[in-house]
Write an enzyme that holds these catalytic residues in place. Structure first.
Site, mmCIF file in Angstrom:
data_model
loop_
_atom_site.group_PDB
_atom_site.id
_atom_site.type_symbol
_atom_site.label_atom_id
_atom_site.label_comp_id
_atom_site.label_asym_id
_atom_site.label_seq_id
_atom_site.Cartn_x
_atom_site.Cartn_y
_atom_site.Cartn_z
ATOM 1 N N HIS A 1 -4.116 -11.171 9.539
ATOM 2 C CA HIS A 1 -4.725 -12.185 8.666
ATOM 3 C C HIS A 1 -5.277 -13.356 9.479
ATOM 4 O O HIS A 1 -4.821 -13.610 10.597
ATOM 5 C CB HIS A 1 -3.657 -12.765 7.716
ATOM 6 C CG HIS A 1 -3.189 -11.822 6.655
ATOM 7 N ND1 HIS A 1 -1.856 -11.547 6.435
ATOM 8 C CD2 HIS A 1 -3.875 -11.112 5.723
ATOM 9 C CE1 HIS A 1 -1.738 -10.702 5.414
ATOM 10 N NE2 HIS A 1 -2.954 -10.421 4.970
ATOM 11 N N CYS B 1 3.829 -16.749 5.197
ATOM 12 C CA CYS B 1 3.783 -15.645 4.214
ATOM 13 C C CYS B 1 4.864 -15.721 3.142
ATOM 14 O O CYS B 1 4.702 -15.154 2.077
ATOM 15 C CB CYS B 1 3.999 -14.298 4.892
ATOM 16 S SG CYS B 1 3.263 -14.103 6.465
HETATM 17 C C1 CIR Z 1 1.641 -6.489 4.968
HETATM 18 O O1 CIR Z 1 1.231 -5.740 5.850
HETATM 19 O O2 CIR Z 1 0.988 -6.752 3.978
HETATM 20 C C2 CIR Z 1 3.043 -7.062 5.123
HETATM 21 N N1 CIR Z 1 3.881 -6.114 5.777
HETATM 22 C C3 CIR Z 1 3.020 -8.349 5.878
HETATM 23 C C4 CIR Z 1 2.292 -9.432 5.149
HETATM 24 C C5 CIR Z 1 2.334 -10.731 5.852
HETATM 25 N N2 CIR Z 1 1.681 -11.744 5.098
HETATM 26 C C6 CIR Z 1 0.992 -12.733 5.613
HETATM 27 O O3 CIR Z 1 0.786 -12.820 6.823
HETATM 28 N N3 CIR Z 1 0.452 -13.607 4.781
#
Ligand code: CIR
Length: 252
Positions: free
Chosen positions: A160, A247
């Site tokens: 991201h 997150c």
């Molecule tokens: C994903 O791949 O969507 C989750 N395992 C990790 C999401 C992390 N979220 C973020 O950086 N905002």
């Protein structure tokens, strides 16, 4: 008072989405302890922590940031880029509807909140494997009445935008320029991560304070040299699920 929405670490987290991280065992109990400490830290920084209803069968549901983007005027319910994550938005919507008027991202647009970096009235949106140009346009329409400037930013080599750049204080960004170009951030003061810590660019800002992972001591030294003294916590278990500090909450 600021509100921080969080959601429990699900017992299914071993089945989380992974893109740039090798799968390794996650200790759910340890992840829950670290997550509880994260919530306690938010409380000490003045947040009222509100838990969204558990979603134990949704492996990535602890990462609430991706399901919505909250502004002072409205909240945008996302359409996450990973199909497995789309059911997460219902619970987040139920929690947010009490606080904001809602807008909804619709197909073919996809966007994860982790790709949205808001700095005052500047909104930078990472165009990534999760977030597409159609979502940038929908966000622009939602935000136009409120005077926000929306700027798309190419993101590659990392999940991201906010894995590559985040805000530490008004006008000050923590950035890894090997993952994202500094060009869109002209006019901002940039603090570079230490080159030996490429994943260190995600710092969580809570008002005038910040929270930062213990895993990146060299970048911490750089922040401290700049006069930024974050609260340092251990977030190593959720890092195995490709999750960083921003997150795990929606703060507004
Ligand atoms: C994903 O791949 O969507 C989750 N395992 C990790 C999401 C992390 N979220 C973020 O950086 N905002």
């Amino acid at each position: 008072m600021k509100i921080a929405l969080t959601r429990a670490v699900p017992s299914s987290i071993a089945n989380c989405e992974l893109t740039h991280v090798q799968r390794e065992p996650i200790d759910v109990e340890r992840a829950r302890q670290q997550h509880a400490h994260y919530e306690a830290t938010l409380r000490t920084l003045g947040c009222l922590v509100e838990r969204i209803a558990d979603a134990d069968r949704m492996p990535d549901s602890v990462f609430v940031e991706d399901a919505a983007v909250v502004f002072d005027e409205i909240a945008v319910i996302t359409r996450p880029g990973a199909e497995s994550r789309r059911p997460e938005t219902d619970g987040v919507e139920q929690a947010l509807v009490r606080h904001r008027q809602l807008r909804h991202i619709t197909a073919p647009a996809t966007i994860d909140g982790g790709d949205v970096l808001r700095c005052g009235h500047d909104v930078f949106i990472g165009v990534s494997t999760r977030t597409n140009a159609a979502a940038v346009e929908q966000m622009r329409e939602f935000l136009a009445p409120f005077g926000y400037r929306v700027t798309p930013v190419d993101v590659g080599g990392v999940l991201h935008l906010k894995s590559a750049v985040t805000e530490t204080a008004d006008g000050v960004l923590l950035i890894n320029r090997t993952l994202v170009s500094a060009e869109p951030f002209a006019g901002y003061e940039l603090v570079d991560v230490d080159p030996s810590e490429p994943m260190a660019a995600n710092i969580l800002r809570v008002g005038e304070r910040c929270v930062f992972p213990v895993a990146f001591p060299r970048t911490l030294e750089r922040l401290e040299a700049r006069g930024i003294t974050p609260v340092v916590i251990d977030a190593s278990e959720l890092a195995k699920a490709e999750g960083a500090l921003t997150c795990c909450s929606l703060i507004f």
